[in-house]
Design a protein around this motif. Structure first.
Motif, PDB file in Angstrom:
ATOM      1  N   GLU A   8       8.500 -37.029  -9.683  1.00  0.00           N
ATOM      2  CA  GLU A   8       7.876 -35.992 -10.500  1.00  0.00           C
ATOM      3  C   GLU A   8       6.380 -36.229 -10.550  1.00  0.00           C
ATOM      4  OE1 GLU A   8       8.381 -33.160 -11.878  1.00  0.00           O
ATOM      5  OE2 GLU A   8      10.420 -33.057 -11.134  1.00  0.00           O
ATOM      6  N   ASN A  46       9.243 -31.609 -16.830  1.00  0.00           N
ATOM      7  CA  ASN A  46       9.411 -32.542 -15.703  1.00  0.00           C
ATOM      8  C   ASN A  46      10.707 -33.324 -15.837  1.00  0.00           C
ATOM      9  OD1 ASN A  46       6.258 -32.280 -16.160  1.00  0.00           O
ATOM     10  ND2 ASN A  46       6.635 -32.643 -14.007  1.00  0.00           N
ATOM     11  N   ARG A 105      13.426 -31.053 -14.704  1.00  0.00           N
ATOM     12  CA  ARG A 105      13.439 -30.861 -13.248  1.00  0.00           C
ATOM     13  C   ARG A 105      13.944 -32.111 -12.539  1.00  0.00           C
ATOM     14  NH1 ARG A 105       8.091 -28.576 -10.726  1.00  0.00           N
ATOM     15  NH2 ARG A 105       7.446 -30.751 -10.901  1.00  0.00           N
ATOM     16  N   MET A 106      13.637 -33.290 -13.095  1.00  0.00           N
ATOM     17  CA  MET A 106      14.140 -34.506 -12.460  1.00  0.00           C
ATOM     18  C   MET A 106      15.665 -34.575 -12.581  1.00  0.00           C
ATOM     19  SD  MET A 106      12.832 -38.399 -12.587  1.00  0.00           S
ATOM     20  CE  MET A 106      12.079 -38.658 -10.996  1.00  0.00           C
ATOM     21  N   LYS A 133      12.804 -31.626  -6.286  1.00  0.00           N
ATOM     22  CA  LYS A 133      11.623 -32.405  -5.857  1.00  0.00           C
ATOM     23  C   LYS A 133      12.079 -33.717  -5.233  1.00  0.00           C
ATOM     24  CE  LYS A 133       6.974 -33.216  -7.689  1.00  0.00           C
ATOM     25  NZ  LYS A 133       6.221 -32.499  -6.667  1.00  0.00           N
TER      26      LYS A 133
END
Ligand code: PLP
Ligand code: COI
Length: 339
Positions: free
Chosen positions: A57, A77, A80-81, A183
């Motif tokens: 991230e 973040n 999203r991780m 990601k």
């Protein structure tokens, strides 16, 4: 505060004092451990090394005029991780552990948060990887979560100074049903050939098109794409781009300052209709695009000739950076003040 050339920092690695590490073993996460080493000891058969079980991230913290350190949207973040972890079957990092590790890494390195007004910020890099040994292709049973920080300047040279981009059709960074929307390191490895080709031809970065049909805009190297038409902000809808937190934030800001927003597919030909174009992301913030070249069609799209960003991009940039540094009120509740 340590002495660094704050006004001229590149987007690169600078050693700081401490980093934070957590380990998932025997079905549970350890408490964060503090380390002053820049190195990690890793099993040679770790799945993170062999089978790409790795995600990272990027977040930023800024020092305000009041000297306080402001962290931008860490919870986005963290989420999203988690989505990246699910995407490649890794153990997700619980959000309270993510918060503790990130906050600890910033606090322990507060001396490296650049001064207010320098244009630099503290970049926080959480990293999660499969650290257990496997030889067959299967998920690891053990995971390591590391958070380090490093002070950085703008990703694209010149900060808000417009840059040139090149369209690339002969490399895809991700497949439509692949990992483009999370990601993971593999996406960046896959993008390197295109980035090097663009740089070798004198461009700052590459503009990827959709991998399936090569008809629509996807994203700009390590940043999302947006185009401005009159008072409308338009950004691609695509299953293979990273859902950018900065893009989402710019859309929220746009809504409050009378700029309409659209998230939809953007055909390549529409590049000729935009008044302004930009790349946006944590590292890029907003990097206005001066020119896009399409080597396969010999077309060049020009957005600014005078070396200055367009008015809508500049307005969005000032408002975003103002919120991040505390010069503008935090009307969306995006900021955590760390001291
Ligand atoms: N797209 C890619 C491929 C990225 O690496 C990044 C950077 O994180 C972005 C977009 C922008 O995302 P964010 O705004 O969350 O930093
Ligand atoms: C970010 O904007 O945080 C990124 O992760 C981009 C990075 C790959 C340099």
């Amino acid at each position: 505060m340590v002495h660094l050339n704050w006004n001229d920092l590149p987007f690169g690695y600078v050693k700081t004092d401490f980093n934070v590490r957590c380990y998932f073993r025997d079905g549970k996460w350890s408490k964060p451990e503090i380390s002053d080493s820049e190195y990690i000891n890793i099993h040679m058969a770790a799945t993170g090394l062999h089978y790409g079980q790795e995600s990272f991230e990027g977040l930023k913290a800024c020092r305000g005029k009041d000297g306080k350190v402001r962290l931008f949207r860490w919870d986005e973040n963290a989420k999203r991780m988690t989505s990246s972890a699910h995407g490649i079957v890794m153990e997700p990092v619980p959000h309270d552990l993510f918060r503790e590790a990130v906050f600890t890494a910033i606090r322990l390195n507060e001396n490296y948060v650049p001064p207010y007004g320098s244009g630099a910020s503290l970049y926080i890099r959480p990293l999660l990887y499969g650290s257990g040994p496997e030889v067959g292709v299967k998920p690891s049973k053990e995971y390591t979560f590391v958070v380090f920080v490093t002070p950085v300047g703008p990703y694209f040279k010149g900060g808000v100074k417009p840059v040139n981009m090149m369209i690339c059709r002969d490399v895809d960074r991700a497949a439509p049903l692949g990992t483009g929307n999370i990601k993971v390191g593999g996406n960046y490895a896959a993008s390197l050939r295109a980035i090097i080709k663009a740089r070798d031809n004198g461009y700052s970065n590459v503009l990827f098109l959709d991998a399936k049909e090569k008809k629509y805009i996807d994203e700009c190297g390590p940043a999302n794409f947006f185009g401005i038409k009159g008072q409308t902000y338009i950004t691609p809808l695509s299953e293979s781009i990273l859902p950018s937190i900065i893009n989402k934030s710019l859309m929220a800001i746009a809504d409050t300052i009378g700029i309409k927003t659209e998230r939809r597919r953007i055909p390549v030909e529409e590049l000729s209709e935009f008044d302004e174009v930009g790349a946006c992301g944590t590292a890029a913030v907003i990097s206005p695009v001066a020119k896009i070249t399409d080597p396969d069609t010999d077309k060049t799209y020009i957005y600014c000739k005078d070396g200055n960003p367009g008015p809508v991009s500049l307005k969005l940039y000032n408002k975003l950076v103002g919120i991040q540094c505390g010069d503008e009120p935090d009307e969306f509740g995006w900021i955590t003040i760390l001291g």
